[in-house]
Design an enzyme around this catalytic site. Structure first.
Site, PDB file in Angstrom:
ATOM      1  N   HIS A   2      -5.418  -4.262  -2.484  1.00  0.00           N
ATOM      2  CA  HIS A   2      -5.008  -3.278  -3.494  1.00  0.00           C
ATOM      3  C   HIS A   2      -4.920  -3.846  -4.882  1.00  0.00           C
ATOM      4  O   HIS A   2      -4.642  -3.142  -5.864  1.00  0.00           O
ATOM      5  CB  HIS A   2      -3.584  -2.449  -3.201  1.00  0.00           C
ATOM      6  CG  HIS A   2      -3.765  -1.368  -2.188  1.00  0.00           C
ATOM      7  ND1 HIS A   2      -4.328  -0.289  -2.146  1.00  0.00           N
ATOM      8  CD2 HIS A   2      -3.610  -1.510  -0.670  1.00  0.00           C
ATOM      9  CE1 HIS A   2      -4.088   0.364  -1.033  1.00  0.00           C
ATOM     10  NE2 HIS A   2      -3.917  -0.347   0.004  1.00  0.00           N
TER      11      HIS A   2
ATOM     12  N   LYS B 292     -11.755  -0.684  -1.884  1.00  0.00           N
ATOM     13  CA  LYS B 292     -10.915  -0.069  -3.087  1.00  0.00           C
ATOM     14  C   LYS B 292     -11.414  -0.372  -4.224  1.00  0.00           C
ATOM     15  O   LYS B 292     -12.530   0.526  -4.706  1.00  0.00           O
ATOM     16  CB  LYS B 292      -9.568  -0.448  -2.780  1.00  0.00           C
ATOM     17  CG  LYS B 292      -9.105  -0.300  -1.080  1.00  0.00           C
ATOM     18  CD  LYS B 292      -7.678  -0.589  -1.012  1.00  0.00           C
ATOM     19  CE  LYS B 292      -7.361  -0.479   0.610  1.00  0.00           C
ATOM     20  NZ  LYS B 292      -7.647   0.732   1.204  1.00  0.00           N
TER      21      LYS B 292
ATOM     22  N   SER C 215       0.708  -1.128  -0.015  1.00  0.00           N
ATOM     23  CA  SER C 215       0.003   0.109  -0.190  1.00  0.00           C
ATOM     24  C   SER C 215       0.756   1.326  -0.263  1.00  0.00           C
ATOM     25  O   SER C 215       0.267   2.149  -0.440  1.00  0.00           O
ATOM     26  CB  SER C 215      -0.949   0.108   1.153  1.00  0.00           C
ATOM     27  OG  SER C 215      -0.184  -0.084   2.323  1.00  0.00           O
TER      28      SER C 215
HETATM   29  C1  LIG Z   1      -3.155  -3.924   2.692  1.00  0.00           C
HETATM   30  C2  LIG Z   1      -4.401  -3.402   3.188  1.00  0.00           C
HETATM   31  N1  LIG Z   1      -5.002  -4.415   3.939  1.00  0.00           N
HETATM   32  C3  LIG Z   1      -6.030  -3.930   4.477  1.00  0.00           C
HETATM   33  C4  LIG Z   1      -6.710  -2.588   4.555  1.00  0.00           C
HETATM   34  C5  LIG Z   1      -7.652  -2.219   5.332  1.00  0.00           C
HETATM   35  O1  LIG Z   1      -8.870  -2.022   4.711  1.00  0.00           O
HETATM   36  P1  LIG Z   1     -10.398  -1.554   4.944  1.00  0.00           P
HETATM   37  O2  LIG Z   1      -9.745   0.047   4.706  1.00  0.00           O
HETATM   38  O3  LIG Z   1     -11.300  -1.712   4.121  1.00  0.00           O
HETATM   39  O4  LIG Z   1     -10.397  -1.482   6.511  1.00  0.00           O
HETATM   40  C6  LIG Z   1      -6.009  -1.665   3.830  1.00  0.00           C
HETATM   41  C7  LIG Z   1      -6.306  -0.271   3.864  1.00  0.00           C
HETATM   42  O5  LIG Z   1      -5.624   0.724   3.363  1.00  0.00           O
HETATM   43  C8  LIG Z   1      -4.557  -1.832   3.020  1.00  0.00           C
HETATM   44  O6  LIG Z   1      -3.934  -1.190   2.509  1.00  0.00           O
END
Ligand SMILES: Cc1ncc(COP(=O)(O)O)c(C=O)c1O
Length: 393
Positions: A213, A244, A185
């Site tokens: 992502h 996303k 991310s």
């Molecule tokens: C790699 C990764 N996993 C999990 C999440 C968590 O997702 P959520 O925003 O739906 O809680 C994110 C959020 O940015 C993320 O970048």
């Protein structure tokens, strides 16, 4: 220091790092006009800091499904999946995720954060080892904490270091879970998944891939890195988010292991929270259909991402290693990143500002997200804005 003093101290440290820049975080948006346009005060801005990779937040199919569910089932479920909050639509979405990944089992969670928390802490306990990338998302780190398992970090995306750590575990390697992300991310690079799957097989470990992502972005049908690298059948668990490419909020885990179902009875982040609202589930189901059939959207996304990445590289900016929908501009100092962030905003471009400790290696990032919904003119605008701001970097 008492509890409140500690917060005062944290505020002072933040202010010292960025004396004029704290407004950069949590800036309120006054009006959302489309997947890529908004208004802040009187200013028109282009969104280049969302994770709306396929641009589906205003897709008519998703809006209409959400409206219908809202009218039919109300604004919220007001309860856990284990109690009153388990509607047929939640199960249907799980079956649709299972079918999408050719797996038998799928669980839907209320957020992507909770999916990682719930799966990691449901799978591993104090006698087990979690082997994670040093640049893992906070939800992975927090899932590790909640599990009480032994946590071992390997150098970011370094297969040799991963193998070294597994070797050191000896017999305990067979009680371990390796966790990677499809697309990371912060820097937007992709896990070296095929090689990591070979390592997990050699050491009789298990592997979980967080496709937060990469769902919708990678692979012929948008399954993510598991599809792009052809290793779906060898991956034990896949987690991801609806927030996303699917344009809503929620999370999922799929697996061919029947034991996944047991998490419904022992995973606290699944049990002790209300289930996703009917409108959320309905729009996600519609978005998943669009995503599965979204080859053209993916092609447009990659055209946009490659064009922008190449332009920024031609300006000699220090970028994340792989072109893709997350493009990280890496800067040495928070002040430099803030100046660039502010300069872009003045030109009507919103991107994300990321400072240490959230940015890796004590660097600061201006992080851009590209969408399939960005038009040629919008990509040209951001390219021009960076060219004009060359003095900032
Ligand atoms: C790699 C990764 N996993 C999990 C999440 C968590 O997702 P959520 O925003 O739906 O809680 C994110 C959020 O940015 C993320 O970048």
């Amino acid at each position: 220091m008492n509890l409140l003093d500690k917060l005062d101290y944290a505020a002072k440290v933040r202010k010292a790092m960025l004396p004029d820049g704290l407004a950069a975080f949590g800036m309120p948006v006054d009006k959302i006009k489309s997947a890529t346009e908004a208004q802040v005060g009187e200013k028109e801005i282009l969104f280049f800091g969302t994770n709306n990779y396929l641009g589906l937040t205003f897709a008519p199919e998703c809006l209409s499904a959400a409206h219908q569910a809202l009218d039919a089932e109300g604004t919220g479920t007001t309860g856990s999946r284990l109690a009153n909050g388990n509607y047929h639509a939640h199960r249907s979405l799980e079956q649709e995720f299972a079918s999408f990944y050719n797996c038998e089992h799928a669980i839907v969670f209320t957020t992507g954060y909770q999916a990682n928390l719930g799966v990691i802490s449901g799978l591993a306990g104090p006698d087990d080892t979690l082997i994670i990338d040093a640049d893992s998302h906070a939800s992975i780190y927090d899932g590790c904490k909640l599990s009480g398992a032994n946590v071992v970090r390997y150098r970011h995306n370094d297969v040799e270091d991963l193998e070294k750590r597994l070797r050191r575990l000896g017999d305990k390697a067979s009680n371990s879970l390796i966790i990677v992300e499809g697309i990371y991310s912060m820097l937007g690079d992709q896990a070296n998944l095929a090689a990591m799957v070979e390592v997990k097989k050699r050491y009789n470990s298990l592997i979980l891939v967080d496709e937060a992502h990469s769902i919708g972005v990678l692979g012929e049908t948008g399954q993510g890195l598991v599809e792009a690298t052809g290793v779906l059948a060898d991956v034990d668990f896949i987690t991801g988010t609806f927030s996303k490419s699917l344009g809503s909020i929620g999370g999922y885990c799929v697996s061919q292991h029947a034991q996944l179902e047991q998490l419904r009875y022992l995973s606290r982040p699944y049990i002790f929270t209300a289930s996703p609202s009917p409108a959320t589930i309905a729009s996600t189901r519609a978005a998943l259909t669009l995503l599965r059939n979204g080859r053209q959207l993916r092609e447009q996304l990659w055209r946009n991402a490659n064009q922008l990445y190449q332009h920024l590289a031609s300006l000699n900016l220090d970028l994340g290693p792989d072109p893709g929908p997350i493009i990280a501009v890496i800067l040495d100092h928070p002040q430099q990143a803030l100046a660039l962030w502010q300069g872009l905003l003045e030109k009507g471009i919103y991107v994300n500002l990321i400072l240490p400790p959230a940015a890796p290696d004590d660097k600061a990032l201006v992080r851009i997200s590209v969408s399939a919904a960005h038009t040629e003119a919008q990509i040209t605008s951001i390219c021009q804005a960076f060219s004009d701001l060359k003095a900032c970097f």
